[in-house]
Design a protein around this motif. Structure first.
Motif, mmCIF file in Angstrom:
data_model
loop_
_atom_site.group_PDB
_atom_site.id
_atom_site.type_symbol
_atom_site.label_atom_id
_atom_site.label_comp_id
_atom_site.label_asym_id
_atom_site.label_seq_id
_atom_site.Cartn_x
_atom_site.Cartn_y
_atom_site.Cartn_z
ATOM 1 N N THR A 112 -6.323 8.027 14.088
ATOM 2 C CA THR A 112 -7.188 8.721 15.064
ATOM 3 C C THR A 112 -8.673 8.648 14.697
ATOM 4 O O THR A 112 -9.517 9.118 15.449
ATOM 5 C CB THR A 112 -6.773 10.205 15.207
ATOM 6 O OG1 THR A 112 -6.810 10.833 13.919
ATOM 7 C CG2 THR A 112 -5.385 10.333 15.800
ATOM 8 N N GLU A 134 -7.873 9.871 23.801
ATOM 9 C CA GLU A 134 -6.794 8.912 23.501
ATOM 10 C C GLU A 134 -6.194 9.201 22.122
ATOM 11 O O GLU A 134 -4.979 9.193 21.944
ATOM 12 C CB GLU A 134 -7.345 7.473 23.540
ATOM 13 C CG GLU A 134 -7.587 6.936 24.941
ATOM 14 C CD GLU A 134 -6.343 6.966 25.816
ATOM 15 O OE1 GLU A 134 -5.279 6.505 25.372
ATOM 16 O OE2 GLU A 134 -6.430 7.479 26.959
ATOM 17 N N LYS A 168 -13.740 9.713 25.635
ATOM 18 C CA LYS A 168 -12.520 8.976 25.965
ATOM 19 C C LYS A 168 -11.711 8.648 24.697
ATOM 20 O O LYS A 168 -10.496 8.790 24.668
ATOM 21 C CB LYS A 168 -12.935 7.679 26.682
ATOM 22 C CG LYS A 168 -11.837 7.061 27.529
ATOM 23 C CD LYS A 168 -12.467 6.055 28.482
ATOM 24 C CE LYS A 168 -11.562 4.861 28.665
ATOM 25 N NZ LYS A 168 -12.230 3.803 29.416
ATOM 26 N N LYS A 169 -12.423 8.201 23.659
ATOM 27 C CA LYS A 169 -11.741 7.828 22.405
ATOM 28 C C LYS A 169 -11.028 9.033 21.801
ATOM 29 O O LYS A 169 -9.915 8.931 21.300
ATOM 30 C CB LYS A 169 -12.758 7.276 21.392
ATOM 31 C CG LYS A 169 -13.120 5.828 21.627
ATOM 32 C CD LYS A 169 -14.034 5.352 20.514
ATOM 33 C CE LYS A 169 -14.376 3.878 20.679
ATOM 34 N NZ LYS A 169 -15.340 3.445 19.671
ATOM 35 N N TYR A 170 -11.706 10.181 21.835
ATOM 36 C CA TYR A 170 -11.112 11.409 21.279
ATOM 37 C C TYR A 170 -9.844 11.779 22.053
ATOM 38 O O TYR A 170 -8.815 12.095 21.475
ATOM 39 C CB TYR A 170 -12.122 12.561 21.327
ATOM 40 C CG TYR A 170 -11.579 13.872 20.784
ATOM 41 C CD1 TYR A 170 -11.787 14.240 19.459
ATOM 42 C CD2 TYR A 170 -10.821 14.729 21.594
ATOM 43 C CE1 TYR A 170 -11.276 15.425 18.953
ATOM 44 C CE2 TYR A 170 -10.291 15.907 21.106
ATOM 45 C CZ TYR A 170 -10.530 16.249 19.784
ATOM 46 O OH TYR A 170 -10.012 17.426 19.279
ATOM 47 N N VAL A 203 -11.414 6.640 14.938
ATOM 48 C CA VAL A 203 -11.754 5.401 15.657
ATOM 49 C C VAL A 203 -13.263 5.217 15.863
ATOM 50 O O VAL A 203 -13.686 4.353 16.632
ATOM 51 C CB VAL A 203 -11.024 5.339 17.031
ATOM 52 C CG1 VAL A 203 -9.545 5.139 16.832
ATOM 53 C CG2 VAL A 203 -11.270 6.600 17.854
#
Length: 230
Positions: A32, A9, A5-7, A34
């Motif tokens: 990016t 976003e 999910k983080k990637y 994160v």
């Protein structure tokens, strides 16, 4: 492969069709990155050369202005007075022939860079099969085969990085950490790009920098505009 999910976003912040100026690229990379750890920032530089030809090899080393953010452990192969010199200069490990079985048979690799004096290359050469594939073999072009072990160690500890082509004619090199400031990252990227530009083989024809992508360990790639380095 399913991306986290983080990637996903983070990837939304990057326009894949845009080649960013270095200052904008490092700003995006920091946004990016994160992950919960201090990610390494790498440059992946695809060159218009054919590394299968000896006259088109691109290899060397450069001291990054702000280092890599990584503590580098240095092993020095030397003898006599050079052993003492290496220790005084801050080498993490020093030795000679007695280290061969430790590395070859016991699989000891608690070091990141190997430096050797020229008179020890006969000994170090016996480790070619284990050091070579790991990119640890000392090399005169990278400044790791030298009688000036003090300078070699000081440069490495200050943030010297080696660069060399892989089989796909791409150079992969660390340019810092996500915790670095944008200015520090931009300085480091410019230093590595300038060094590789100066190392351009005379026989290289056409476009030299085919593509340059910056990326953090877990983040998406950001393409760099290479016009200023041409």
């Amino acid at each position: 492969m399913k991306k986290g999910k983080k990637y996903v976003e983070a990837a939304k912040l990057v326009d894949k069709m845009t080649q960013y100026e270095v200052e904008d690229a490092v700003s995006l990379i920091k946004k990016t990155a994160v992950a919960k750890f201090d990610e390494t920032i790498e440059a992946h530089i695809r060159l218009g050369v054919d590394g299968r030809h000896a006259d088109q090899q691109v290899r060397g080393a450069v001291v990054l202005p702000h280092g890599t953010g990584k503590t580098v452990r240095v092993l020095v192969f030397a003898k006599g007075a050079k052993l003492d010199e290496a220790q005084a200069a801050g080498a993490d490990f020093v030795g000679g022939e007695e280290l061969i079985p430790k590395i070859q048979n016991e699989g000891w690799f608690d070091f990141d860079v190997v430096v050797a004096t020229p008179d020890m290359m006969g000994v170090v050469g016996r480790l070619g099969r284990v050091l070579g594939p790991r990119g640890l073999m000392p090399n005169p072009k990278a400044g790791t085969v030298t009688m000036d072990v003090t300078k070699a160690i000081e440069d490495i500890k200050a943030g010297k990085v080696e660069y060399r082509l892989d089989k796909a004619n791409i150079i992969h090199v660390a340019v810092g950490k996500a915790s670095f400031s944008e200015e520090q990252l931009a300085d480091n990227v410019n230093a590595i790009m300038d060094a590789i530009r100066k190392a351009k083989p005379a026989s290289a024809k056409g476009q030299y920098f085919r593509s340059v992508t910056l990326a953090s360990t877990m983040g998406p790639g950001v393409k760099l505009n290479t016009a200023k380095y041409a």
